[in-house]
Scaffold this motif. Structure first.
Motif, PDB file in Angstrom:
ATOM      1  N   UNK A  31       0.848  -1.186   0.000  1.00  0.00           N
ATOM      2  CA  UNK A  31       0.000   0.000   0.000  1.00  0.00           C
ATOM      3  C   UNK A  31       0.891   1.247   0.000  1.00  0.00           C
ATOM      4  N   UNK A  32       0.595   2.154  -0.883  1.00  0.00           N
ATOM      5  CA  UNK A  32       1.424   3.354  -1.013  1.00  0.00           C
ATOM      6  C   UNK A  32       0.800   4.515  -0.267  1.00  0.00           C
ATOM      7  N   UNK A  33       1.591   5.141   0.582  1.00  0.00           N
ATOM      8  CA  UNK A  33       1.160   6.346   1.295  1.00  0.00           C
ATOM      9  C   UNK A  33       1.592   7.545   0.471  1.00  0.00           C
ATOM     10  N   UNK A  34       0.787   8.592   0.426  1.00  0.00           N
ATOM     11  CA  UNK A  34       1.182   9.782  -0.324  1.00  0.00           C
ATOM     12  C   UNK A  34       2.555  10.294   0.102  1.00  0.00           C
ATOM     13  N   UNK A  35       3.205  11.006  -0.791  1.00  0.00           N
ATOM     14  CA  UNK A  35       4.537  11.538  -0.508  1.00  0.00           C
ATOM     15  C   UNK A  35       4.522  12.415   0.729  1.00  0.00           C
ATOM     16  N   UNK A  36       5.705  12.566   1.329  1.00  0.00           N
ATOM     17  CA  UNK A  36       5.840  13.350   2.561  1.00  0.00           C
ATOM     18  C   UNK A  36       5.149  14.697   2.431  1.00  0.00           C
ATOM     19  N   UNK A  37       4.367  15.050   3.437  1.00  0.00           N
ATOM     20  CA  UNK A  37       3.586  16.279   3.364  1.00  0.00           C
ATOM     21  C   UNK A  37       4.337  17.433   4.019  1.00  0.00           C
ATOM     22  N   UNK A  38       3.647  18.531   4.140  1.00  0.00           N
ATOM     23  CA  UNK A  38       4.261  19.739   4.686  1.00  0.00           C
ATOM     24  C   UNK A  38       4.703  19.541   6.136  1.00  0.00           C
ATOM     25  N   UNK A  39       3.934  18.762   6.916  1.00  0.00           N
ATOM     26  CA  UNK A  39       4.304  18.555   8.314  1.00  0.00           C
ATOM     27  C   UNK A  39       5.653  17.844   8.416  1.00  0.00           C
ATOM     28  N   UNK A  62       8.924  19.340  10.215  1.00  0.00           N
ATOM     29  CA  UNK A  62       9.631  18.665  11.289  1.00  0.00           C
ATOM     30  C   UNK A  62      11.125  18.525  10.981  1.00  0.00           C
ATOM     31  N   UNK A  63      11.440  18.210   9.739  1.00  0.00           N
ATOM     32  CA  UNK A  63      12.841  18.085   9.341  1.00  0.00           C
ATOM     33  C   UNK A  63      13.570  19.413   9.510  1.00  0.00           C
ATOM     34  N   UNK A  64      12.920  20.498   9.119  1.00  0.00           N
ATOM     35  CA  UNK A  64      13.539  21.822   9.280  1.00  0.00           C
ATOM     36  C   UNK A  64      13.696  22.159  10.752  1.00  0.00           C
ATOM     37  N   UNK A  65      12.661  21.866  11.547  1.00  0.00           N
ATOM     38  CA  UNK A  65      12.694  22.156  12.974  1.00  0.00           C
ATOM     39  C   UNK A  65      13.850  21.430  13.648  1.00  0.00           C
ATOM     40  N   UNK A  66      14.002  20.151  13.349  1.00  0.00           N
ATOM     41  CA  UNK A  66      15.044  19.345  13.978  1.00  0.00           C
ATOM     42  C   UNK A  66      16.424  19.731  13.449  1.00  0.00           C
ATOM     43  N   UNK A  67      16.508  20.007  12.173  1.00  0.00           N
ATOM     44  CA  UNK A  67      17.800  20.406  11.594  1.00  0.00           C
ATOM     45  C   UNK A  67      18.313  21.701  12.217  1.00  0.00           C
ATOM     46  N   UNK A  68      17.389  22.606  12.532  1.00  0.00           N
ATOM     47  CA  UNK A  68      17.780  23.897  13.097  1.00  0.00           C
ATOM     48  C   UNK A  68      17.936  23.869  14.614  1.00  0.00           C
ATOM     49  N   UNK A  69      17.076  23.096  15.286  1.00  0.00           N
ATOM     50  CA  UNK A  69      17.064  23.150  16.746  1.00  0.00           C
ATOM     51  C   UNK A  69      17.545  21.903  17.450  1.00  0.00           C
ATOM     52  N   UNK A 118      20.355  10.577   3.632  1.00  0.00           N
ATOM     53  CA  UNK A 118      20.630   9.582   2.596  1.00  0.00           C
ATOM     54  C   UNK A 118      20.764  10.390   1.313  1.00  0.00           C
ATOM     55  N   UNK A 119      19.837  10.246   0.387  1.00  0.00           N
ATOM     56  CA  UNK A 119      19.846  11.136  -0.770  1.00  0.00           C
ATOM     57  C   UNK A 119      19.237  12.478  -0.419  1.00  0.00           C
ATOM     58  N   UNK A 120      18.399  12.479   0.649  1.00  0.00           N
ATOM     59  CA  UNK A 120      17.776  13.704   1.147  1.00  0.00           C
ATOM     60  C   UNK A 120      17.513  13.518   2.631  1.00  0.00           C
ATOM     61  N   UNK A 121      17.298  14.594   3.380  1.00  0.00           N
ATOM     62  CA  UNK A 121      17.088  14.473   4.827  1.00  0.00           C
ATOM     63  C   UNK A 121      15.881  13.594   5.163  1.00  0.00           C
ATOM     64  N   UNK A 122      16.040  12.748   6.162  1.00  0.00           N
ATOM     65  CA  UNK A 122      14.973  11.880   6.636  1.00  0.00           C
ATOM     66  C   UNK A 122      14.922  11.925   8.155  1.00  0.00           C
TER      67      UNK A 122
END
Length: 363
Positions: free
Chosen positions: A1-9, A13-20, A188-192
C-alpha cells in the motif's frame, strides 16, 4: 500500500530538527496527532472502514449500550445524584456516547434528564461531527477543550482509546544506561527522520525491575501526559465522588518494550513515513494508571475487554438483537461478538480499568 509523498508537516519537522536539534518521541507524537495545521486528528477522518482503524463503538452498538448499563449502575450506587456529569474524553464521532445515552435513557430516564453531558474534544472538526451525531440525544450537552473545564461535581467518566494517543516518552538502554530516545534527522539522498539516543536520562527508581540486566537497546516507555490526566481524574473522583471507565490497548503489568506504531488504512506503517497522515500511538501502561488512582484512595478494578463485556451482558444483548432477524443479520451479530470479546481479537488486546470512589458498591 502506497502512502502519499511526505507532506508539509514532515518537511516542517525536518527543518525544525535540523535547526534546533533532536526532539523527544513525545514531542513527535504531539506534532503528528495534534498540530493545528497538519495533525492527524485535526485534519483526517480516522474512523471506520474508509478511515485508518475501527474502534469498538464502530464495530457494534452493543459496546456503547453495555457501557450505558455500567453508567446507570454507578449512578445508582452513587445514590442517584440529582446534579452530576457524564463525561467522555476523546469521543471520536460520538458513536459511543450516542449508544450509551440511548441505552441509559431506557433504563433510567430520570438520570438522563438530570445529567450534564460533557464532551471533551480538542479537535474542532470532530466536535462538529459529535454535535451532529448527538443532537437531541440528551437535554443537557456541552463541549469542552480540556478535562479541567468540566463542572466540579459528581462525575461518571468514560474514555475509549484515549490514553494511547497521549504523548509517550521512550528511553533506550545505551552504553549501560537508559537515556531518552530522540527523533533526529539523518541523510541519505535527502534528509529523513530517524531515531537517536539522547543525553538526558531517567531516574532509575522509575524503571521496572530488571533494568540493570536488560540488554542494550531495550526500550522503556513513560508518559507524564497520561499520568497527569489520571491524577486529575482520580483527584476529581476522590473529591466529588464518581467513577471512571478507561478502555485501551495495553498491559496491566509494567515492563519493557517498544510499542510505538503508526496505522494507515488498517495497515501498520513506519512511524516516519507520513507524519500527520497515519495514526501514531503506544500501548498504555495500565499498571501505572492504577497505581496513581490507588494513591488517591480510589478503588480500582482491572480486567480484559472481553471479560468486562461478557460480565456486562454481551451475550444476552446479542441474543436480543438477533431475535427474529435473518440468518445474515444473526451471523453479523455473532461476528461482532467475536471481534469485541474473543481473546484472539479485541477481547484480550484491549484492557479495562475502572476507577471508583472508595468502597463504592457496584456491579
Amino acid at each position: 500500500m502506497t502512502i502519499p509523498a511526505a507532506d508539509k508537516l514532515k518537511q516542517r519537522l525536518i527543518r525544525l530538527i535540523s535547526n534546533g536539534g533532536p526532539i523527544s518521541v513525545a514531542d513527535y507524537m504531539a506534532f503528528c496527532l495534534a498540530d493545528h495545521d497538519g495533525g492527524y486528528y485535526m485534519t483526517r477522518e480516522p474512523f471506520g472502514t474508509k478511515g485508518d482503524f475501527i474502534t469498538a463503538p464502530e464495530v457494534s452498538q452493543m459496546f456503547g449500550e453495555l457501557i450505558g448499563i455500567w453508567v446507570v449502575s454507578h449512578w445508582e450506587a452513587l445514590g442517584k445524584p440529582a446534579q452530576f456529569t457524564i463525561c467522555e474524553i476523546g469521543g471520536g464521532r460520538g458513536t459511543l456516547m450516542s449508544d450509551l445515552l440511548r441505552a441509559a435513557g431506557k433504563l433510567a430516564p430520570d438520570m438522563l434528564r438530570s445529567a450534564h453531558i460533557a464532551m471533551v474534544e480538542t479537535s474542532d472538526r470532530l466536535t462538529s461531527v459529535q454535535k451532529k451525531k448527538l443532537e437531541g440525544a440528551a437535554p443537557h450537552i456541552a463541549w469542552y477543550k480540556s478535562f479541567e473545564e468540566v463542572p466540579q461535581n459528581t462525575l461518571i467518566l468514560v474514555a475509549n482509546e484515549l490514553f494511547d494517543a497521549l504523548p509517550d516518552h521512550q528511553y533506550v538502554k545505551h552504553q549501560g544506561h537508559f537515556v531518552e530516545r530522540m527523533v533526529a534527522t539523518c541523510f541519505e539522498t535527502e534528509p529523513q527522520l530517524c531515531f537517536t539516543a539522547g543525553t538526558g536520562g531517567i531516574d532509575p527508581t522509575l524503571l521496572p525491575k530488571g533494568h540493570e540486566t536488560a540488554p542494550e537497546g531495550t526500550i522503556f516507555e513513560a508518559s507524564p501526559a497520561r499520568s497527569a490526566l489520571m491524577q486529575h481524574i482520580s483527584e476529581h473522583i476522590r473529591k466529588y465522588q464518581g467513577a471512571a471507565l478507561l478502555i485501551d490497548y495495553g498491559s496491566h503489568k509494567a515492563g519493557f518494550g517498544n510499542t510505538l506504531q503508526a496505522l494507515y488504512q488498517h495497515a501498520y506503517q513506519d512511524v516516519f513515513t507520513a507524519p500527520g497522515q497515519a495514526d501514531i500511538t503506544t500501548h498504555v501502561d495500565f499498571a501505572s494508571l492504577a497505581q496513581i488512582a490507588a494513591s488517591f484512595g480510589c478503588t480500582i478494578k482491572a480486567e480484559e475487554q472481553g471479560d468486562f463485556l461478557l460480565r456486562m451482558g454481551l451475550l444476552s444483548r446479542a441474543g436480543q438483537l438477533g431475535a427474529g432477524k435473518s440468518a445474515i443479520v444473526q451471523e453479523q451479530i455473532r461476528d461482532d461478538v467475536e471481534r469485541l470479546a474473543a481473546p484472539n481479537q479485541m477481547g484480550s488486546l484491549f484492557k479495562v480499568l475502572s476507577v471508583t470512589y472508595p468502597d463504592l458498591k457496584t456491579i
